[in-house]
Scaffold this active site. Structure first.
Site, PDB file in Angstrom:
ATOM      1  N   LYS A 181     -33.133  79.341  10.227  1.00 45.95           N
ATOM      2  CA  LYS A 181     -34.204  79.631  11.188  1.00 45.95           C
ATOM      3  C   LYS A 181     -33.702  79.298  12.574  1.00 45.95           C
ATOM      4  O   LYS A 181     -33.101  78.236  12.791  1.00 45.95           O
ATOM      5  CB  LYS A 181     -35.427  78.757  10.867  1.00 45.95           C
ATOM      6  CG  LYS A 181     -36.599  78.981  11.800  1.00 45.95           C
ATOM      7  CD  LYS A 181     -37.459  80.139  11.348  1.00 45.95           C
ATOM      8  CE  LYS A 181     -38.374  80.683  12.427  1.00 45.95           C
ATOM      9  NZ  LYS A 181     -37.694  81.642  13.347  1.00 45.95           N
ATOM     10  N   GLN A 207     -29.893  73.357  16.160  1.00 48.02           N
ATOM     11  CA  GLN A 207     -31.078  73.867  15.469  1.00 48.02           C
ATOM     12  C   GLN A 207     -31.253  73.230  14.085  1.00 48.02           C
ATOM     13  O   GLN A 207     -32.386  73.009  13.640  1.00 48.02           O
ATOM     14  CB  GLN A 207     -30.973  75.393  15.342  1.00 48.02           C
ATOM     15  CG  GLN A 207     -32.282  76.101  15.062  1.00 48.02           C
ATOM     16  CD  GLN A 207     -33.129  76.312  16.311  1.00 48.02           C
ATOM     17  OE1 GLN A 207     -32.620  76.741  17.333  1.00 48.02           O
ATOM     18  NE2 GLN A 207     -34.410  76.007  16.228  1.00 48.02           N
ATOM     19  N   LYS A 231     -32.918  69.787  14.673  1.00 50.13           N
ATOM     20  CA  LYS A 231     -34.229  70.014  15.273  1.00 50.13           C
ATOM     21  C   LYS A 231     -35.198  70.492  14.197  1.00 50.13           C
ATOM     22  O   LYS A 231     -36.311  69.981  14.062  1.00 50.13           O
ATOM     23  CB  LYS A 231     -34.083  71.082  16.365  1.00 50.13           C
ATOM     24  CG  LYS A 231     -35.361  71.488  17.033  1.00 50.13           C
ATOM     25  CD  LYS A 231     -35.255  72.826  17.741  1.00 50.13           C
ATOM     26  CE  LYS A 231     -34.092  72.892  18.712  1.00 50.13           C
ATOM     27  NZ  LYS A 231     -34.190  74.055  19.632  1.00 50.13           N
ATOM     28  N   LYS A 248     -28.772  80.584  14.413  1.00 50.34           N
ATOM     29  CA  LYS A 248     -28.971  81.105  15.777  1.00 50.34           C
ATOM     30  C   LYS A 248     -28.186  82.391  15.908  1.00 50.34           C
ATOM     31  O   LYS A 248     -27.191  82.598  15.204  1.00 50.34           O
ATOM     32  CB  LYS A 248     -28.437  80.109  16.809  1.00 50.34           C
ATOM     33  CG  LYS A 248     -29.008  80.316  18.194  1.00 50.34           C
ATOM     34  CD  LYS A 248     -30.294  79.524  18.346  1.00 50.34           C
ATOM     35  CE  LYS A 248     -31.004  79.798  19.629  1.00 50.34           C
ATOM     36  NZ  LYS A 248     -32.082  78.809  19.847  1.00 50.34           N
ATOM     37  N   GLY A 272     -37.233  84.372  19.019  1.00 56.01           N
ATOM     38  CA  GLY A 272     -36.752  84.553  20.384  1.00 56.01           C
ATOM     39  C   GLY A 272     -36.006  83.348  20.913  1.00 56.01           C
ATOM     40  O   GLY A 272     -36.037  82.261  20.349  1.00 56.01           O
ATOM     41  N   ASP A 273     -35.307  83.564  21.981  1.00 53.93           N
ATOM     42  CA  ASP A 273     -34.728  82.518  22.826  1.00 53.93           C
ATOM     43  C   ASP A 273     -34.618  83.190  24.200  1.00 53.93           C
ATOM     44  O   ASP A 273     -35.345  84.146  24.473  1.00 53.93           O
ATOM     45  CB  ASP A 273     -33.370  82.057  22.265  1.00 53.93           C
ATOM     46  CG  ASP A 273     -32.869  80.755  22.882  1.00 53.93           C
ATOM     47  OD1 ASP A 273     -33.238  79.680  22.395  1.00 53.93           O
ATOM     48  OD2 ASP A 273     -32.096  80.807  23.879  1.00 53.93           O
ATOM     49  N   THR A 304     -43.495  75.513  22.681  1.00 53.01           N
ATOM     50  CA  THR A 304     -42.377  74.658  23.089  1.00 53.01           C
ATOM     51  C   THR A 304     -42.803  73.757  24.253  1.00 53.01           C
ATOM     52  O   THR A 304     -42.556  72.546  24.235  1.00 53.01           O
ATOM     53  CB  THR A 304     -41.158  75.504  23.479  1.00 53.01           C
ATOM     54  OG1 THR A 304     -40.914  76.444  22.437  1.00 53.01           O
ATOM     55  CG2 THR A 304     -39.934  74.639  23.667  1.00 53.01           C
ATOM     56  N   ASN A 356     -40.928  80.619  30.120  1.00 52.55           N
ATOM     57  CA  ASN A 356     -41.966  80.420  29.124  1.00 52.55           C
ATOM     58  C   ASN A 356     -42.222  78.940  28.825  1.00 52.55           C
ATOM     59  O   ASN A 356     -43.355  78.468  28.783  1.00 52.55           O
ATOM     60  CB  ASN A 356     -41.469  81.165  27.867  1.00 52.55           C
ATOM     61  CG  ASN A 356     -42.403  81.044  26.718  1.00 52.55           C
ATOM     62  OD1 ASN A 356     -43.612  81.122  26.908  1.00 52.55           O
ATOM     63  ND2 ASN A 356     -41.863  80.835  25.547  1.00 52.55           N
ATOM     64  N   SER A 372     -43.078  78.256  14.867  1.00 52.15           N
ATOM     65  CA  SER A 372     -42.496  79.400  14.153  1.00 52.15           C
ATOM     66  C   SER A 372     -42.609  79.200  12.647  1.00 52.15           C
ATOM     67  O   SER A 372     -42.920  80.137  11.899  1.00 52.15           O
ATOM     68  CB  SER A 372     -41.013  79.559  14.518  1.00 52.15           C
ATOM     69  OG  SER A 372     -40.853  80.343  15.677  1.00 52.15           O
TER      70      SER A 372
HETATM   71  O1  2IT Z   1     -34.289  76.857  20.497  1.00 50.43           O
HETATM   72  C1  2IT Z   1     -35.229  77.085  19.726  1.00 50.43           C
HETATM   73  O2  2IT Z   1     -35.669  76.214  18.968  1.00 50.43           O
HETATM   74  C2  2IT Z   1     -35.807  78.429  19.708  1.00 50.43           C
HETATM   75  N1  2IT Z   1     -35.325  79.286  20.443  1.00 50.43           N
HETATM   76  C3  2IT Z   1     -36.936  78.768  18.789  1.00 50.43           C
HETATM   77  C4  2IT Z   1     -36.430  79.204  17.473  1.00 50.43           C
HETATM   78  C5  2IT Z   1     -37.485  79.673  16.518  1.00 50.43           C
HETATM   79  O3  2IT Z   1     -37.082  80.031  15.400  1.00 50.43           O
HETATM   80  O4  2IT Z   1     -38.670  79.705  16.851  1.00 50.43           O
END
Ligand code: 2IT
Length: 450
Positions: A90, A111, A114, A126, A165-166, A210, A241, A382
């Site tokens: 993810k 990630q 996290k 990613k 997204g990112d 976020t 954002n 997410s």
């Molecule tokens: O850096 C991050 O945690 C994100 N861009 C969100 C990744 C997600 O799967 O929602």
């Protein structure tokens, strides 16, 4: 230093010489978890650290698209499926000119931990492309997204890998990516992507998550310090954002963002970006021109300083770097520490260089919180979107927000607790790294060798 940790760091430096951001993220992480590795000799026997720093797989693919003049362009696409020990991979997709394998790998690595911290069953991944969205028409964005998904669709799925997204990828791009996935697969698996529009399975609060999550986390830090939001002035780098969510939630809780910055310079608004009019203006400004924040100063009659960053100003109480990686280097860190500010709350992924971070953490008057904990609310929601999609229903904004709030409090409390267990005091950086690591390491050890 523990010899297995040292040996792994040496190996990384040698093996990944050409991937500086990735090496940076790994080194910072391994130094944090050293006390845990020292207590677990079995990790070395099963080569856990090397397995942890090598992605399970990484796709690199060609993405060809045609612009509005009929000219063909060729970009590189990536998807790194780094670690799937606790759930489907993810993580977001980043479309930005400077994207390369090192950046994708550092983001995917961060990630993993996290995602583990959110307490949700999601592994780390990613992806992205060196496609530059700046100045592209809607039709060009659509054709690029369709081509990108044509290359990627066979490697992802709701139980395999769930992109989101990112930078450079928001609901519009997710829509085009999902449309192409559905067209190719011939089914409606909307759990394959998150950050979707509400009309086809997106979650309420995901766009704000976020930023809101970062403020909820900060609230726990303030509580720990017997402090409150009331009257606090916050400097946020960025106005995207995430920064926007911070501004909105901070205002709701009695604080105010007084500095923000963009690629063109920074804004100082001593009254705070707190009114609906100001918050709405930022949204609109970003939509029409994503690289200039000066129009805000023109509209509301406040100071704009061209080409500069605000790091080092003394009239803030909290610094929140929320723009790009390595925004704050050693010299900037010194200025920040000298300003006397107490709270340095990372928000963007790896916004601080390792030497700068070490320096800030060594300053007795400062509290430093790490991005992989602070910004986890985005991916956390997410994961809630995935839950809603698999239940085939949608939750109210209040329900999602309640879960997000609880998640952020847990991340703070768990980081604090585990750092204390290792005799590190109130060390949120080590605490987050160790807490995330323990969840992933336990799952990897239990699943045998591969
Ligand atoms: O850096 C991050 O945690 C994100 N861009 C969100 C990744 C997600 O799967 O929602």
């Amino acid at each position: 230093m523990n010899s297995y940790v040292k040996q792994t760091i040496d190996l990384i430096y040698d093996k990944y010489r050409t991937q500086p951001e990735f090496v940076q993220a790994v080194e910072e992480f391994l130094l944090s978890i050293e006390p845990v590795v020292a207590k677990h000799p079995e990790y070395e026997k099963y080569d856990l650290l090397m397995r942890l720093v090598m992605p399970e797989r990484l796709f690199k693919f060609r993405v060809v698209w045609t612009d509005d003049e009929g000219k063909t362009h060729t970009n590189t696409g990536y998807r790194c499926q780094f670690n799937g020990a606790i759930g489907p991979y993810k993580g977001g997709l980043r479309f930005q000119k400077n994207v390369n394998e090192s950046i994708i790998k550092f983001l995917a690595f961060e990630q993993i931990f996290k995602n583990a911290l959110t307490g949700m069953p999601i592994g780390g991944g990613k992806g992205g492309s060196d496609f530059d969205p700046a100045g592209k028409s809607d039709a060009e964005i659509m054709r690029f997204c369709q081509s990108f998904m044509s290359a990627l669709y066979r490697y992802i799925g709701p139980d395999i890998d769930v992109p989101a997204g990112d930078m450079g990828v928001s609901a519009r791009e997710i829509g085009y990516l999902f449309g192409q996935y559905r067209r190719l697969k011939g089914n409606f698996e909307n759990g394959v992507l998150t950050g979707k529009g509400l009309s086809y399975g997106g979650s309420l609060i995901r766009p704000e998550a976020t930023g809101y999550g970062a403020v909820y986390y900060l609230q726990e830090v303030l509580k720990h310090e017997n402090d409150t939001f009331v009257g606090k002035r916050i400097g946020v780098s960025g106005y995207g954002n995430v920064a926007w969510g911070i501004m909105k939630k901070a205002a709701e809780l009695g604080a105010k963002v007084t500095y923000m910055s963009g690629p063109d310079g920074y804004i100082h608004d001593p009254d705070g970006i707190i009114t609906k009019e100001k918050l709405d203006f930022i949204l609109q400004m970003r939509r029409t021109d994503p690289v200039h924040c000066k129009p805000y100063a023109d509209k509301f009659g406040c100071e704009f300083v061209e080409g500069k960053k605000f790091w080092g100003v003394k009239d803030v109480d909290i610094y929140m770097p929320a723009a790009v990686q390595n925004d704050v280097g050693f010299e900037t860190a010194k200025k920040i520490a000298e300003s006397g500010v107490k709270y340095y709350i990372e928000v963007a992924n790896m916004p601080t260089t390792n030497d700068a971070l070490t320096y800030l953490r060594s300053c007795d008057h400062m509290i430093v919180a790490p991005s992989k904990a602070v910004n986890a609310g985005g991916v956390g929601v997410s994961a809630l979107e995935m839950s809603q999609n698999s239940e085939r229903l949608s939750w109210t904004a209040e329900e999602v927000d309640k879960h997000l709030h609880r998640m952020m409090k847990n991340i703070h409390d768990e980081s604090m607790k585990v750092a204390e267990e290792y005799g590190l005091g109130y060390d949120l950086v080590s605490g987050a790294n160790i807490a995330g690591f323990l969840k992933v390491a336990t799952a990897m050890m239990e699943q045998g060798l591969f």
